[in-house]
Design a protein around this motif. Sequence first.
Motif, PDB file in Angstrom:
ATOM      1  N   PRO A  97       0.811  -1.223   0.000  1.00 34.49           N
ATOM      2  CA  PRO A  97       0.000   0.000   0.000  1.00 34.49           C
ATOM      3  C   PRO A  97       0.844   1.273   0.000  1.00 34.49           C
ATOM      4  CG  PRO A  97      -0.807  -1.558   1.621  1.00 34.49           C
ATOM      5  CD  PRO A  97       0.513  -2.086   1.134  1.00 34.49           C
ATOM      6  N   MET A  98       2.014   1.196   0.607  1.00 34.28           N
ATOM      7  CA  MET A  98       2.903   2.368   0.647  1.00 34.28           C
ATOM      8  C   MET A  98       3.916   2.361  -0.500  1.00 34.28           C
ATOM      9  SD  MET A  98       1.913   1.477   3.857  1.00 34.28           S
ATOM     10  CE  MET A  98       3.025   1.056   5.196  1.00 34.28           C
ATOM     11  N   LYS A  99       3.874   1.329  -1.329  1.00 29.97           N
ATOM     12  CA  LYS A  99       4.844   1.169  -2.423  1.00 29.97           C
ATOM     13  C   LYS A  99       6.273   1.297  -1.910  1.00 29.97           C
ATOM     14  CE  LYS A  99       1.747   2.743  -6.077  1.00 29.97           C
ATOM     15  NZ  LYS A  99       1.247   1.360  -6.176  1.00 29.97           N
ATOM     16  N   ARG A 100       6.568   0.517  -0.889  1.00 26.58           N
ATOM     17  CA  ARG A 100       7.856   0.634  -0.221  1.00 26.58           C
ATOM     18  C   ARG A 100       8.440  -0.744   0.042  1.00 26.58           C
ATOM     19  NH1 ARG A 100       6.919   3.773   4.875  1.00 26.58           N
ATOM     20  NH2 ARG A 100       6.682   1.796   5.923  1.00 26.58           N
ATOM     21  N   ALA A 101       9.734  -0.869  -0.122  1.00 24.76           N
ATOM     22  CA  ALA A 101      10.428  -2.112   0.213  1.00 24.76           C
ATOM     23  C   ALA A 101      11.787  -1.776   0.802  1.00 24.76           C
ATOM     24  CB  ALA A 101      10.588  -3.000  -1.019  1.00 24.76           C
ATOM     25  N   ARG A 102      12.222  -2.605   1.745  1.00 25.72           N
ATOM     26  CA  ARG A 102      13.474  -2.349   2.445  1.00 25.72           C
ATOM     27  C   ARG A 102      14.216  -3.652   2.716  1.00 25.72           C
ATOM     28  NH1 ARG A 102      12.547   2.044   1.370  1.00 25.72           N
ATOM     29  NH2 ARG A 102      12.502   3.964   2.591  1.00 25.72           N
ATOM     30  N   VAL A 103      15.538  -3.572   2.592  1.00 26.90           N
ATOM     31  CA  VAL A 103      16.377  -4.687   3.013  1.00 26.90           C
ATOM     32  C   VAL A 103      16.759  -4.470   4.476  1.00 26.90           C
ATOM     33  CG1 VAL A 103      18.586  -5.852   2.686  1.00 26.90           C
ATOM     34  CG2 VAL A 103      17.299  -5.058   0.699  1.00 26.90           C
ATOM     35  N   HIS A 104      16.667  -5.532   5.260  1.00 25.95           N
ATOM     36  CA  HIS A 104      17.058  -5.470   6.671  1.00 25.95           C
ATOM     37  C   HIS A 104      18.045  -6.568   6.994  1.00 25.95           C
ATOM     38  CE1 HIS A 104      13.930  -2.716   8.354  1.00 25.95           C
ATOM     39  NE2 HIS A 104      13.242  -3.133   7.306  1.00 25.95           N
ATOM     40  N   TYR A 105      18.922  -6.282   7.933  1.00 28.71           N
ATOM     41  CA  TYR A 105      19.756  -7.304   8.541  1.00 28.71           C
ATOM     42  C   TYR A 105      18.889  -8.108   9.509  1.00 28.71           C
ATOM     43  CZ  TYR A 105      23.905  -9.337  10.688  1.00 28.71           C
ATOM     44  OH  TYR A 105      24.853 -10.211  11.140  1.00 28.71           O
ATOM     45  N   HIS A 106      19.170  -9.405   9.618  1.00 34.67           N
ATOM     46  CA  HIS A 106      18.226 -10.272  10.349  1.00 34.67           C
ATOM     47  C   HIS A 106      17.995  -9.849  11.790  1.00 34.67           C
ATOM     48  CE1 HIS A 106      20.976 -12.643  12.949  1.00 34.67           C
ATOM     49  NE2 HIS A 106      21.862 -12.266  12.057  1.00 34.67           N
ATOM     50  N   SER A 107      19.008  -9.300  12.415  1.00 37.16           N
ATOM     51  CA  SER A 107      18.864  -8.992  13.837  1.00 37.16           C
ATOM     52  C   SER A 107      18.302  -7.597  14.093  1.00 37.16           C
ATOM     53  CB  SER A 107      20.214  -9.139  14.550  1.00 37.16           C
ATOM     54  OG  SER A 107      21.139  -8.213  14.006  1.00 37.16           O
ATOM     55  N   CYS A 108      17.967  -6.880  13.028  1.00 35.09           N
ATOM     56  CA  CYS A 108      17.374  -5.552  13.184  1.00 35.09           C
ATOM     57  C   CYS A 108      16.115  -5.639  14.049  1.00 35.09           C
ATOM     58  CB  CYS A 108      17.016  -5.009  11.806  1.00 35.09           C
ATOM     59  SG  CYS A 108      16.193  -3.410  11.850  1.00 35.09           S
ATOM     60  N   LYS A 109      15.918  -4.638  14.875  1.00 36.44           N
ATOM     61  CA  LYS A 109      14.734  -4.698  15.757  1.00 36.44           C
ATOM     62  C   LYS A 109      13.438  -4.604  14.966  1.00 36.44           C
ATOM     63  CE  LYS A 109      14.164   0.201  16.795  1.00 36.44           C
ATOM     64  NZ  LYS A 109      14.075   1.223  17.843  1.00 36.44           N
ATOM     65  N   HIS A 110      13.506  -4.078  13.746  1.00 40.85           N
ATOM     66  CA  HIS A 110      12.310  -3.997  12.921  1.00 40.85           C
ATOM     67  C   HIS A 110      12.044  -5.314  12.187  1.00 40.85           C
ATOM     68  CE1 HIS A 110      12.124   0.220  13.707  1.00 40.85           C
ATOM     69  NE2 HIS A 110      13.337   0.407  13.232  1.00 40.85           N
ATOM     70  N   CYS A 111      13.056  -6.142  12.113  1.00 39.48           N
ATOM     71  CA  CYS A 111      12.975  -7.369  11.308  1.00 39.48           C
ATOM     72  C   CYS A 111      12.761  -8.602  12.178  1.00 39.48           C
ATOM     73  CB  CYS A 111      14.274  -7.513  10.502  1.00 39.48           C
ATOM     74  SG  CYS A 111      14.370  -9.022   9.530  1.00 39.48           S
ATOM     75  N   ARG A 112      13.601  -8.763  13.183  1.00 40.12           N
ATOM     76  CA  ARG A 112      13.519  -9.916  14.090  1.00 40.12           C
ATOM     77  C   ARG A 112      13.441 -11.231  13.319  1.00 40.12           C
ATOM     78  NH1 ARG A 112       9.706 -10.293  18.380  1.00 40.12           N
ATOM     79  NH2 ARG A 112       8.086  -9.782  16.889  1.00 40.12           N
ATOM     80  N   ASP A 113      14.438 -11.465  12.477  1.00 40.16           N
ATOM     81  CA  ASP A 113      14.505 -12.694  11.672  1.00 40.16           C
ATOM     82  C   ASP A 113      13.252 -12.910  10.831  1.00 40.16           C
ATOM     83  OD1 ASP A 113      17.104 -13.846  12.233  1.00 40.16           O
ATOM     84  OD2 ASP A 113      16.372 -14.080  14.284  1.00 40.16           O
ATOM     85  N   GLY A 114      12.758 -11.827  10.271  1.00 37.97           N
ATOM     86  CA  GLY A 114      11.622 -11.948   9.358  1.00 37.97           C
ATOM     87  C   GLY A 114      10.270 -11.982  10.040  1.00 37.97           C
ATOM     88  N   GLN A 115      10.251 -11.788  11.344  1.00 39.62           N
ATOM     89  CA  GLN A 115       8.958 -11.798  12.042  1.00 39.62           C
ATOM     90  C   GLN A 115       8.356 -10.402  12.140  1.00 39.62           C
ATOM     91  OE1 GLN A 115       8.427 -14.613  15.425  1.00 39.62           O
ATOM     92  NE2 GLN A 115      10.655 -14.591  15.396  1.00 39.62           N
TER      93      GLN A 115
END
Length: 75
Positions: free
Chosen positions: A10-28
């Motif tokens: 909906p926001m037309k947005r995509a981001r790469v994250h490192y797995h341990s990022c607090k926003h990512c949490r291993d894809g969760q």
Amino acid sequence: MTFYVFHATPMKRARVHYHSCKHCRDGQGQENQDKNGSGATGWDGPFNSRKEAEDFMARHYRFEDVGCCKYCLES
Ligand SMILES: [Zn+2]
């Protein structure tokens, strides 16, 4: 090194994250997010390298706003 790609259609947005990022949490992601990768928002991965994740993002998400997470990858 493990990376994930987050997309928010909906926001037309995509981001790469490192797995341990607090926003990512291993894809969760964060707790109230849609965790299903096929939904309007979700995660793809894991990818073994940042380049692999960026290549996937470029192929699958043709959004105007794509890039790397400023929190975990642009510090
Ligand atoms: Zn991040």
